[in-house]
Write an enzyme that holds these catalytic residues in place. Structure first.
Site, PDB file in Angstrom:
ATOM      1  N   LYS A 182       0.722  -1.136   0.074  1.00 39.93           N
ATOM      2  CA  LYS A 182      -0.067   0.116   0.050  1.00 39.93           C
ATOM      3  C   LYS A 182       0.851   1.210  -0.028  1.00 39.93           C
ATOM      4  O   LYS A 182       0.421   2.285  -0.471  1.00 39.93           O
ATOM      5  CB  LYS A 182      -1.157   0.105   1.228  1.00 39.93           C
ATOM      6  CG  LYS A 182      -1.958  -1.008   0.792  1.00 39.93           C
ATOM      7  CD  LYS A 182      -3.306  -1.173   1.896  1.00 39.93           C
ATOM      8  CE  LYS A 182      -4.206  -2.108   1.468  1.00 39.93           C
ATOM      9  NZ  LYS A 182      -4.026  -3.452   1.706  1.00 39.93           N
TER      10      LYS A 182
HETATM   11  C1  LIG Z   1      -4.485  -4.637   1.200  1.00 36.50           C
HETATM   12  C2  LIG Z   1      -3.712  -5.896   1.051  1.00 36.50           C
HETATM   13  C3  LIG Z   1      -4.077  -6.999   0.298  1.00 36.50           C
HETATM   14  C4  LIG Z   1      -5.254  -6.667  -0.631  1.00 36.50           C
HETATM   15  O1  LIG Z   1      -5.240  -5.711  -1.648  1.00 36.50           O
HETATM   16  P1  LIG Z   1      -6.389  -5.271  -2.534  1.00 36.50           P
HETATM   17  O2  LIG Z   1      -5.996  -4.011  -3.299  1.00 36.50           O
HETATM   18  O3  LIG Z   1      -7.347  -4.788  -1.531  1.00 36.50           O
HETATM   19  O4  LIG Z   1      -7.094  -6.431  -3.300  1.00 36.50           O
HETATM   20  C5  LIG Z   1      -3.188  -8.086   0.298  1.00 36.50           C
HETATM   21  N1  LIG Z   1      -2.162  -8.169   0.920  1.00 36.50           N
HETATM   22  C6  LIG Z   1      -1.577  -7.241   1.743  1.00 36.50           C
HETATM   23  C7  LIG Z   1      -0.571  -7.343   2.686  1.00 36.50           C
HETATM   24  C8  LIG Z   1      -2.304  -6.096   1.811  1.00 36.50           C
HETATM   25  O5  LIG Z   1      -2.171  -5.101   2.678  1.00 36.50           O
END
Ligand SMILES: *Cc1c(COP(=O)(O)O)cnc(C)c1O
Length: 462
Positions: free
Chosen positions: A112
């Protein structure tokens, strides 16, 4: 470039407007009205460029009307300067024709950061131009909140309040939210669960008087600017492995569908992506939908991959909009049905369109732990549970085309699950080694809207 809503009833916006708005006023999500088309030569020209240079080339056509070249370049440079790896998104090989794209070298050790760091910079530029100040309020089950705090800490025009469920995030996640010292950062531990946090957030957005008074803004994963920033690493990874002269496949651990939808955008721009594989944990609404055509809520089961514990997958609306030939009325009908009955059936034509693009797989809790353990033997890699889910599903889709699995978090972010599977407790990277020594700053808040609103009014710096 104009942006249109997936429900067809909200005004078209520029990139800057869509970024500051988040959710469209008709309840839909913004998508670009057209997707830029790149030639074989355009993609070939990316070979050997830095991550930042590729980011500039990929993002510029989408946001060039809002930001000058100099502004965009500077924002990108600042966004990724704090990453702990010169390649930003390096690739490792796990097995013959199977590669791991490490997306966890940012400040909070999850993918993120790639999107949040750049939107922090872009918000700052856009707000300074308009002389505006905003209050960002976010709800988090862990990773989004810390990424938002890291991205907005110390910025002049922004206060950031993050609501997390008291006692229900990991120690590392909590400390990442409670230890920043800047006075525009406010970590709020709510007496309730993640759904309560999200519910309060929604209530604040629907309370227009409060919303306007504090300049409320959201940075959750439906924000188009976040999706755009994630398109970049599909290009860097594919080109490193031989695109556009050969096809590449990707497997993506998926929750809210933002990350994998970015892969779809890369493919639509001309990147030769062969398979785009959705990997889910036991919260498998997406896998069930692709398999049966029925999208149905089923309650959230807590798992060892908590960042993928979702009941409904908000960005999937964008994929539906595309699969229904950009028919906003059809999407509105599906979303109304979801709200009133808890599910809907995808039309045969749209289901075929989705299956053309996406494959899927589901991984149980036991399989996730076993994969973490087995991977350590196979390649020596210690995977976080989310990444292990990706690797497990990718293994079932290997073929002649190179497969890239997205590693979405660092194993040290989920040390309990990794230790339970392997007996090894993963250490935090050197640069974060003092996380457990830093003082924490957090306010415990009741699950009560007016108390929360009063606190935000009082704490924000006007
Ligand atoms: C947010 C997240 C996901 C999922 O990602 P999306 O874009 O919501 O599909 C997977 N793994 C981790 C570690 C995350 O923080």
């Amino acid at each position: 470039m104009r942006y249109i809503s997936t429900r067809g009833q909200a005004p078209e916006l520029t990139f800057g407007e869509a970024m500051l708005t988040g959710l469209a006023r008709d309840g839909g999500l913004y998508v670009p009205a057209q997707i830029p088309q790149w030639s074989h030569d355009d993609i070939k020209a990316l070979a050997g460029l830095s991550y930042e240079d590729v980011a500039y080339r990929v993002m510029q056509p989408f946001c060039g009307e809002t930001f000058s070249d100099a502004e965009l370049k500077e924002a990108i440079a600042k966004a990724y300067a704090g990453f702990g790896h010169a390649a930003r998104a390096p690739i490792k090989q796990l097995a013959p024709n199977h590669f791991l794209l490490e997306l966890f070298h940012g400040p909070t050790l999850a993918f993120k950061d790639f999107a949040m760091q750049i939107i922090g910079q872009l918000f700052q530029i856009a707000l300074a131009k308009e002389g505006r100040k905003i209050t960002i309020v976010g709800a988090t089950s862990g990773d989004t909140g810390s990424a938002a705090i890291e991205a907005f800490r110390g910025l002049d025009n922004v206060d950031v309040f993050i609501l997390f469920p008291h006692g229900r995030v990991s120690d590392v996640q909590r400390r990442q939210m409670t230890t920043p010292i800047e006075d525009n950062v406010h970590a709020l531990a709510l007496d309730g669960d993640f759904d309560d946090c999200q519910g309060k957030l929604k209530d604040m957005f629907n309370h227009f008087e409060f919303r306007d008074a504090v300049g409320l803004a959201g940075v959750n994963s439906i924000n188009w600017a976040r999706v755009l920033a994630q398109v970049v690493y599909y290009f860097t990874a594919a080109v490193t492995l031989g695109a556009p002269d050969r096809k590449i496949s990707f497997t993506v651990p998926t929750g809210n569908f933002g990350d994998i939808f970015a892969g779809y955008i890369a493919k639509s721009m001309g990147l030769p992506i062969d398979q785009l594989v959705i990997a889910t944990n036991q919260n498998d609404i997406l896998h069930r939908c692709l398999t049966t055509g029925r999208y149905e809520m089923d309650g959230v089961k807590a798992s060892i991959s908590p960042s993928m514990d979702i009941q409904i997958s908000s960005n999937f609306e964008r994929a539906l909009f595309m699969a229904y030939g950009q028919d906003g009325a059809a999407v509105t009908q599906l979303m109304d049905e979801l709200k009133t009955t808890g599910g809907f059936t995808v039309s045969q034509g749209a289901l075929e369109a989705l299956r053309e693009i996406y494959a899927s797989g589901r991984v149980s809790e036991d399989q996730t732990s076993a994969q973490i353990k087995d991977e350590l033997v196979r390649s020596g890699e210690l995977l976080c549970p989310h990444s292990a889910i990706g690797v497990h599903v990718a293994d079932q889709h290997l073929g002649a085309v190179p497969m890239v699995t997205l590693a979405t978090a660092h194993p040290a972010k989920f040390p309990d699950a990794v230790e339970a599977a392997t007996g090894i407790r993963p250490a935090l990277p050197e640069r974060m080694g003092d996380l457990f020594d830093r003082p924490e700053r957090v306010t415990r808040v009741p699950n009560d809207l007016s108390a929360l609103e009063a606190l935000i009014q009082e704490r924000r710096r006007v």
